[in-house]
Structures are given as structure tokens and as C-alpha cells.
Design a protein around this motif. Structure first.
Motif, mmCIF file in Angstrom:
data_model
loop_
_atom_site.group_PDB
_atom_site.id
_atom_site.type_symbol
_atom_site.label_atom_id
_atom_site.label_comp_id
_atom_site.label_asym_id
_atom_site.label_seq_id
_atom_site.Cartn_x
_atom_site.Cartn_y
_atom_site.Cartn_z
ATOM 1 N N VAL A 104 0.823 -1.201 0.000
ATOM 2 C CA VAL A 104 0.000 0.000 0.000
ATOM 3 C C VAL A 104 0.858 1.252 0.000
ATOM 4 C CG1 VAL A 104 -1.694 1.305 1.355
ATOM 5 C CG2 VAL A 104 -1.913 -1.175 1.147
ATOM 6 N N GLN A 105 1.983 1.177 0.699
ATOM 7 C CA GLN A 105 2.856 2.354 0.797
ATOM 8 C C GLN A 105 4.239 1.902 1.239
ATOM 9 O OE1 GLN A 105 1.274 5.371 3.376
ATOM 10 N NE2 GLN A 105 2.976 6.768 3.127
ATOM 11 N N ARG A 106 5.272 2.580 0.754
ATOM 12 C CA ARG A 106 6.635 2.305 1.193
ATOM 13 C C ARG A 106 7.048 3.380 2.195
ATOM 14 N NH1 ARG A 106 7.136 -0.435 -3.828
ATOM 15 N NH2 ARG A 106 8.036 -2.478 -3.381
ATOM 16 N N LEU A 107 7.597 2.912 3.325
ATOM 17 C CA LEU A 107 7.949 3.801 4.419
ATOM 18 C C LEU A 107 9.442 3.697 4.715
ATOM 19 C CD1 LEU A 107 5.030 2.749 6.811
ATOM 20 C CD2 LEU A 107 5.029 4.694 5.248
ATOM 21 N N ASP A 108 9.953 4.720 5.398
ATOM 22 C CA ASP A 108 11.349 4.673 5.833
ATOM 23 C C ASP A 108 11.509 3.805 7.075
ATOM 24 O OD1 ASP A 108 12.150 6.343 3.761
ATOM 25 O OD2 ASP A 108 11.750 8.155 4.930
ATOM 26 N N GLY A 109 10.469 3.729 7.901
ATOM 27 C CA GLY A 109 10.521 2.939 9.137
ATOM 28 C C GLY A 109 9.141 2.434 9.501
ATOM 29 N N ARG A 110 9.054 1.750 10.615
ATOM 30 C CA ARG A 110 7.788 1.180 11.045
ATOM 31 C C ARG A 110 6.791 2.276 11.406
ATOM 32 N NH1 ARG A 110 8.016 -3.712 15.180
ATOM 33 N NH2 ARG A 110 5.784 -3.376 14.811
ATOM 34 N N GLN A 111 5.518 1.937 11.266
ATOM 35 C CA GLN A 111 4.442 2.869 11.610
ATOM 36 C C GLN A 111 3.873 2.491 12.962
ATOM 37 O OE1 GLN A 111 0.495 3.017 9.388
ATOM 38 N NE2 GLN A 111 1.492 4.854 8.608
ATOM 39 N N ASP A 112 3.702 3.476 13.825
ATOM 40 C CA ASP A 112 3.181 3.214 15.167
ATOM 41 C C ASP A 112 1.819 2.535 15.104
ATOM 42 O OD1 ASP A 112 5.416 4.368 16.254
ATOM 43 O OD2 ASP A 112 4.490 6.322 16.602
ATOM 44 N N GLY A 113 1.662 1.516 15.956
ATOM 45 C CA GLY A 113 0.375 0.845 16.051
ATOM 46 C C GLY A 113 0.113 -0.193 14.983
ATOM 47 N N VAL A 114 1.075 -0.396 14.075
ATOM 48 C CA VAL A 114 0.910 -1.393 13.017
ATOM 49 C C VAL A 114 1.904 -2.522 13.252
ATOM 50 C CG1 VAL A 114 0.950 -1.827 10.535
ATOM 51 C CG2 VAL A 114 0.185 0.390 11.401
ATOM 52 N N PRO A 115 1.447 -3.762 13.435
ATOM 53 C CA PRO A 115 2.373 -4.869 13.686
ATOM 54 C C PRO A 115 3.243 -5.166 12.479
ATOM 55 C CG PRO A 115 0.151 -5.693 13.379
ATOM 56 C CD PRO A 115 0.039 -4.208 13.439
ATOM 57 N N GLN A 116 4.415 -5.709 12.755
ATOM 58 C CA GLN A 116 5.310 -6.113 11.680
ATOM 59 C C GLN A 116 5.235 -7.625 11.516
ATOM 60 O OE1 GLN A 116 9.083 -4.097 10.955
ATOM 61 N NE2 GLN A 116 10.135 -6.068 11.142
ATOM 62 N N VAL A 117 5.155 -8.069 10.268
ATOM 63 C CA VAL A 117 5.076 -9.501 9.963
ATOM 64 C C VAL A 117 6.419 -9.958 9.407
ATOM 65 C CG1 VAL A 117 3.995 -11.254 8.512
ATOM 66 C CG2 VAL A 117 2.590 -9.483 9.574
ATOM 67 N N ASP A 118 6.923 -11.055 9.951
ATOM 68 C CA ASP A 118 8.172 -11.650 9.491
ATOM 69 C C ASP A 118 7.887 -13.079 9.052
ATOM 70 O OD1 ASP A 118 10.688 -12.602 9.010
ATOM 71 O OD2 ASP A 118 11.443 -12.333 11.045
ATOM 72 N N VAL A 119 7.985 -13.323 7.756
ATOM 73 C CA VAL A 119 7.754 -14.678 7.231
ATOM 74 C C VAL A 119 9.043 -15.269 6.685
ATOM 75 C CG1 VAL A 119 5.291 -14.400 6.760
ATOM 76 C CG2 VAL A 119 6.968 -13.658 5.048
ATOM 77 N N GLY A 120 10.166 -14.778 7.188
ATOM 78 C CA GLY A 120 11.458 -15.357 6.835
ATOM 79 C C GLY A 120 11.803 -15.270 5.368
ATOM 80 N N GLY A 121 11.369 -14.214 4.724
ATOM 81 C CA GLY A 121 11.693 -14.037 3.311
ATOM 82 C C GLY A 121 10.765 -14.761 2.361
ATOM 83 N N ALA A 122 9.764 -15.451 2.884
ATOM 84 C CA ALA A 122 8.804 -16.142 2.015
ATOM 85 C C ALA A 122 7.980 -15.110 1.244
ATOM 86 C CB ALA A 122 7.888 -17.037 2.845
ATOM 87 N N PRO A 123 7.468 -15.460 0.085
ATOM 88 C CA PRO A 123 6.660 -14.492 -0.696
ATOM 89 C C PRO A 123 5.383 -14.105 0.033
ATOM 90 C CG PRO A 123 6.517 -16.703 -1.637
ATOM 91 C CD PRO A 123 7.597 -16.762 -0.598
ATOM 92 N N LEU A 124 4.958 -12.877 -0.189
ATOM 93 C CA LEU A 124 3.773 -12.380 0.502
ATOM 94 C C LEU A 124 2.474 -12.958 -0.045
ATOM 95 C CD1 LEU A 124 4.667 -8.621 1.127
ATOM 96 C CD2 LEU A 124 5.125 -10.632 2.537
ATOM 97 N N ASP A 125 2.551 -13.672 -1.151
ATOM 98 C CA ASP A 125 1.362 -14.374 -1.629
ATOM 99 C C ASP A 125 1.397 -15.853 -1.232
ATOM 100 O OD1 ASP A 125 3.403 -15.214 -3.255
ATOM 101 O OD2 ASP A 125 2.370 -14.828 -5.148
ATOM 102 N N GLY A 126 2.300 -16.193 -0.291
ATOM 103 C CA GLY A 126 2.421 -17.567 0.173
ATOM 104 C C GLY A 126 1.550 -17.857 1.379
ATOM 105 N N THR A 127 1.564 -19.105 1.813
ATOM 106 C CA THR A 127 0.680 -19.543 2.894
ATOM 107 C C THR A 127 1.070 -18.959 4.246
ATOM 108 O OG1 THR A 127 2.018 -21.554 3.165
ATOM 109 C CG2 THR A 127 0.093 -21.680 1.715
ATOM 110 N N ALA A 128 2.372 -18.746 4.467
ATOM 111 C CA ALA A 128 2.807 -18.221 5.765
ATOM 112 C C ALA A 128 2.234 -16.827 5.992
ATOM 113 C CB ALA A 128 4.333 -18.205 5.851
ATOM 114 N N PHE A 129 2.370 -15.943 4.991
ATOM 115 C CA PHE A 129 1.832 -14.590 5.163
ATOM 116 C C PHE A 129 0.315 -14.613 5.248
ATOM 117 C CE2 PHE A 129 0.060 -10.599 3.716
ATOM 118 C CZ PHE A 129 0.707 -9.698 4.538
ATOM 119 N N ARG A 130 -0.339 -15.432 4.431
ATOM 120 C CA ARG A 130 -1.801 -15.490 4.476
ATOM 121 C C ARG A 130 -2.287 -15.906 5.863
ATOM 122 N NH1 ARG A 130 -1.524 -17.719 -0.844
ATOM 123 N NH2 ARG A 130 -1.921 -19.819 -0.039
#
Length: 238
Positions: free
Chosen positions: A128-154
Motif C-alpha cells: 500500500v505504501q513504502r515507508l522509511d521505518g515502522r508505523q506506530d500501532g501497526v504490527p510487523q510480519v516476518d515470514v522469513g523471506g517467504a513471498p507475501l502471496d504464500g501460505t505463511a503470510f496469508r
């Protein structure tokens, strides 16, 4: 003979009247469809925040001058599909000259770290948008480099969507290497073993109960909540 003549005249008069009505109707429809009096002269785009409304208008302004009844909505669909931030839209003609496009934008749910910074993404993994750093109140998802259209991110996204806003706002990070090992880290330091996204709504209810129970018993303790089996929520001291 006189009666036959009268009936003939009556039938001719009736058919003449019907013909006149048909002509008027055809003329009216022709005017409505083809007349420049009802041509498209204004395109109004509503509901945009991140999407550039002027760019949307420019993409479909080749329809200007077209009678409203002949606007090519298939072509409009093809043009709007080029905007990745548009989740959906509806159109409405507002005679005599206006087409309204009401846009629903993609809503961000998490951030994902990249080599160039941080991407704000929606539940489908669309940036949706590229940021310089994390946005307050928004969790960060780490799927170990897996694609964002994969099952881990889903799975991670499905878990976040199942959480009520009061709980989601306390999530700092979500990690998942597969669809079945989602783990949450809360801003307060506690960990949550979630498991798969299956039964996420029930797991969210169980987690809320465990958090409330721990807050009453010993809010200062460092604990781990396990809701991977939603019928048997567990609190572990760390």
C-alpha cells in the motif's frame, strides 16, 4: 356495408394511434441514448486517500462526450485494474452529465521489512505504501523471506484480521515460517503461540480471556500464552 366501413375506419385509427405512440417512444429513446444533451461531461472520483483521484479521472476521461447510456464500463474496468491500491469500486451515472466512481482502497494491516525500508501491506500482501521505518500501532510480519502471496503470510494476515482492534493494537510482531506456526509478540513483552490460522476467531476470544485473567492474578509476570489448541488455552511462566 356502413358497419363494415365504420369498423375499418376504427381499426385504421387505432393502428394509426399505436404507430404514433411507437414513433414517439423510439424518438424518445433515441434522444436519450444518442443526444449530446445527455452526454458525459464530468467524472467525479470519491473515496480516495492514497490513490490519486486525478490519475483515476485521467485514465477514463476518454469517455467524455459519450452519451451516458453508451459509456463503456468494460473499458473503465480495464483502466481501473491498473491501480493496485484500488480494492473495489462502484460506478453511478448521475444524469444529465456526470459519472461518479466510488473507490474502496486497500487497507493496510501490517508492515514488512525490506532491503529498502518497510512496506505497508494489506491482507493480500499488496504494498500500500513504502515507508522509511515502522508505523506506530501497526504490527510487523516476518515470514522469513517467504513471498507475501504464500501460505505463511496469508496465515499471519488471517490471524491479525481475527483479532479485535483492542488486541491487535497490542501486537508488536507476527512471525511465521509455515502456515501452522504463527507466533505473536505483544508490545508488553508476552509471547503468544497461535499455531495455524484455523479457528482464529475462537483463539482470539481465548487469548482475550487469558490476558484478562493474567492481569488480575500477576500482571508483572513474564508469560507465554498458548492458544494453538483453542479448547485448552495455556499460560506459561517464562
Amino acid at each position: 356495408m356502413r358497419r363494415f366501413t365504420r369498423r375499418s375506419r376504427h381499426r385504421r385509427a387505432t393502428w394509426t394511434a399505436v404507430g404514433a405512440v411507437v414513433v414517439v417512444l423510439v424518438a424518445s429513446v433515441t434522444v436519450a441514448v444518442f443526444s449530446p444533451l445527455l452526454s458525459l461531461q464530468e467524472i467525479r472520483v470519491e473515496g480516495t486517500s492514497r490513490v490519486d483521484a486525478s490519475a483515476v479521472t485521467a485514465a477514463v476521461d476518454d469517455q467524455l462526450g459519450t452519451p451516458l447510456a453508451l459509456v463503456d464500463f468494460d473499458r473503465i474496468t480495464g483502466e481501473l485494474e491498473q491501480f493496485p491500491l484500488i480494492a473495489s469500486y462502484v460506478t453511478e451515472t448521475a444524469p444529465p452529465h456526470t459519472l461518479v466512481i466510488r473507490v474502496t482502497e486497500r487497507q493496510p494491516i501490517a508492515t514488512v521489512a525490506t532491503d529498502d525500508g518497510v512496506d505497508l501491506v494489506d491482507p493480500a500482501g499488496i504494498v500500500v505504501q513504502r515507508l522509511d521505518g515502522r508505523q506506530d500501532g501497526v504490527p510487523q510480519v516476518d515470514v522469513g523471506g517467504a513471498p507475501l502471496d504464500g501460505t505463511a503470510f496469508r496465515s499471519a494476515a488471517e490471524v491479525l484480521l481475527a483479532l479485535p482492534l483492542t488486541l491487535r493494537s497490542t501486537v508488536d510482531t507476527v512471525t511465521a515460517s509455515t502456515a501452522d506456526d504463527v507466533t505473536l509478540a505483544l508490545t508488553s513483552g508476552e509471547q503468544v503461540v497461535w499455531g495455524s490460522a484455523e479457528h482464529s476467531e475462537k483463539k482470539a476470544q481465548v487469548l482475550a480471556g487469558l490476558v484478562a485473567d493474567q492481569a488480575e492474578r500477576d500482571p508483572s509476570a513474564s508469560v507465554e500464552y498458548d492458544v494453538s489448541a483453542p479448547d485448552n488455552g495455556i499460560i506459561r511462566t517464562r
